[in-house]
Write an enzyme that holds these catalytic residues in place. Structure first.
Site, PDB file in Angstrom:
ATOM      1  N   GLN A 177       0.811  -1.206   0.000  1.00 19.98           N
ATOM      2  CA  GLN A 177       0.000   0.000   0.000  1.00 19.98           C
ATOM      3  C   GLN A 177       0.853   1.269   0.000  1.00 19.98           C
ATOM      4  O   GLN A 177       0.548   2.232  -0.688  1.00 19.98           O
ATOM      5  CB  GLN A 177      -0.944   0.017   1.214  1.00 19.98           C
ATOM      6  CG  GLN A 177      -1.920   1.171   1.214  1.00 19.98           C
ATOM      7  CD  GLN A 177      -2.771   1.222  -0.039  1.00 19.98           C
ATOM      8  OE1 GLN A 177      -3.143   0.197  -0.595  1.00 19.98           O
ATOM      9  NE2 GLN A 177      -3.062   2.423  -0.516  1.00 19.98           N
ATOM     10  N   GLU A 178       1.925   1.267   0.783  1.00 17.43           N
ATOM     11  CA  GLU A 178       2.712   2.483   0.974  1.00 17.43           C
ATOM     12  C   GLU A 178       3.631   2.826  -0.194  1.00 17.43           C
ATOM     13  O   GLU A 178       3.754   3.991  -0.553  1.00 17.43           O
ATOM     14  CB  GLU A 178       3.556   2.368   2.252  1.00 17.43           C
ATOM     15  CG  GLU A 178       2.753   2.460   3.529  1.00 17.43           C
ATOM     16  CD  GLU A 178       2.281   3.871   3.849  1.00 17.43           C
ATOM     17  OE1 GLU A 178       2.169   4.727   2.943  1.00 17.43           O
ATOM     18  OE2 GLU A 178       2.004   4.128   5.018  1.00 17.43           O
TER      19      GLU A 178
END
Length: 192
Positions: free
Chosen positions: A36-37
């Site tokens: 996600q990051e």
């Protein structure tokens, strides 16, 4: 099918780097956050100053690893090492209290915002309703994506998903320590 497995592996790759001291938290959770990051880009950086695989702020990195040179946050093993240490720190935070949803909220918006929202929405018991009540659309989306990533990684790694079962039952989504993971699942299966 075999093609489906290749497709899953492409969509949900696993970090080819290990943290310097090995994994202290569930590898599935670390991969879920990295996906996600940074989408597994060790050089990822954003305007806020967060860098590396797990998008750590320089202040967070310094707090978690006293005296560290924050330029090392683009080094994959170092970033994962400091990042998983921060995840453990958050899980033990009073506001998070070992809750996976609350950890993801705190990871994205900070423990202070989590505490504020918990106080503001204290009458809400349902974990999903609580997430939907958060005023930050970025944080709501972050939690949902990280948790879906987490559950998919656990399935790919051949692990059970007690946290998914808890969500389905409208219960608290508790983190099971990676070292207790297999034993806890076995005990849960034997006692149910």
């Amino acid at each position: 099918s075999e093609h489906g497995q290749f497709y899953d592996a492409a969509l949900y790759p696993e970090a080819p780097w290990d943290p310097e001291q090995g994994y202290m938290v569930d590898r599935a959770l670390v991969n879920a956050l990295i996906r996600q990051e940074s989408r597994f880009n060790p050089k990822a950086a954003n305007a806020s100053g967060a860098t590396g695989l797990m998008q750590l702020m320089p202040s967070t990195a310094s707090y978690m690893a006293k005296g560290i040179d924050v330029s090392l946050m683009t080094h994959p093993q170092t970033n994962i090492s400091v990042g998983q240490k921060y995840v453990r720190h958050l899980l033990m935070d009073r506001s998070v209290n070992n809750d996976l949803f609350h950890m993801a909220i705190a990871y994205n918006a900070g423990p202070g915002n989590l505490a504020k929202w918990k106080k503001k929405f204290s009458e809400i018991d349902d974990p999903l309703l609580f997430i939907e009540s958060i005023p930050s659309s970025e944080t709501r989306a972050f939690v949902e994506r990280v948790m879906v990533n987490y559950w998919i990684y656990r399935i790919r790694m051949g692990k059970d998903n007690p946290s998914l079962d808890a969500v389905a039952a409208g219960e608290r989504v508790e983190y099971i320590d990676a070292k207790r993971d297999d034993h806890s699942i076995q005990v849960a299966l034997e006692t149910n």
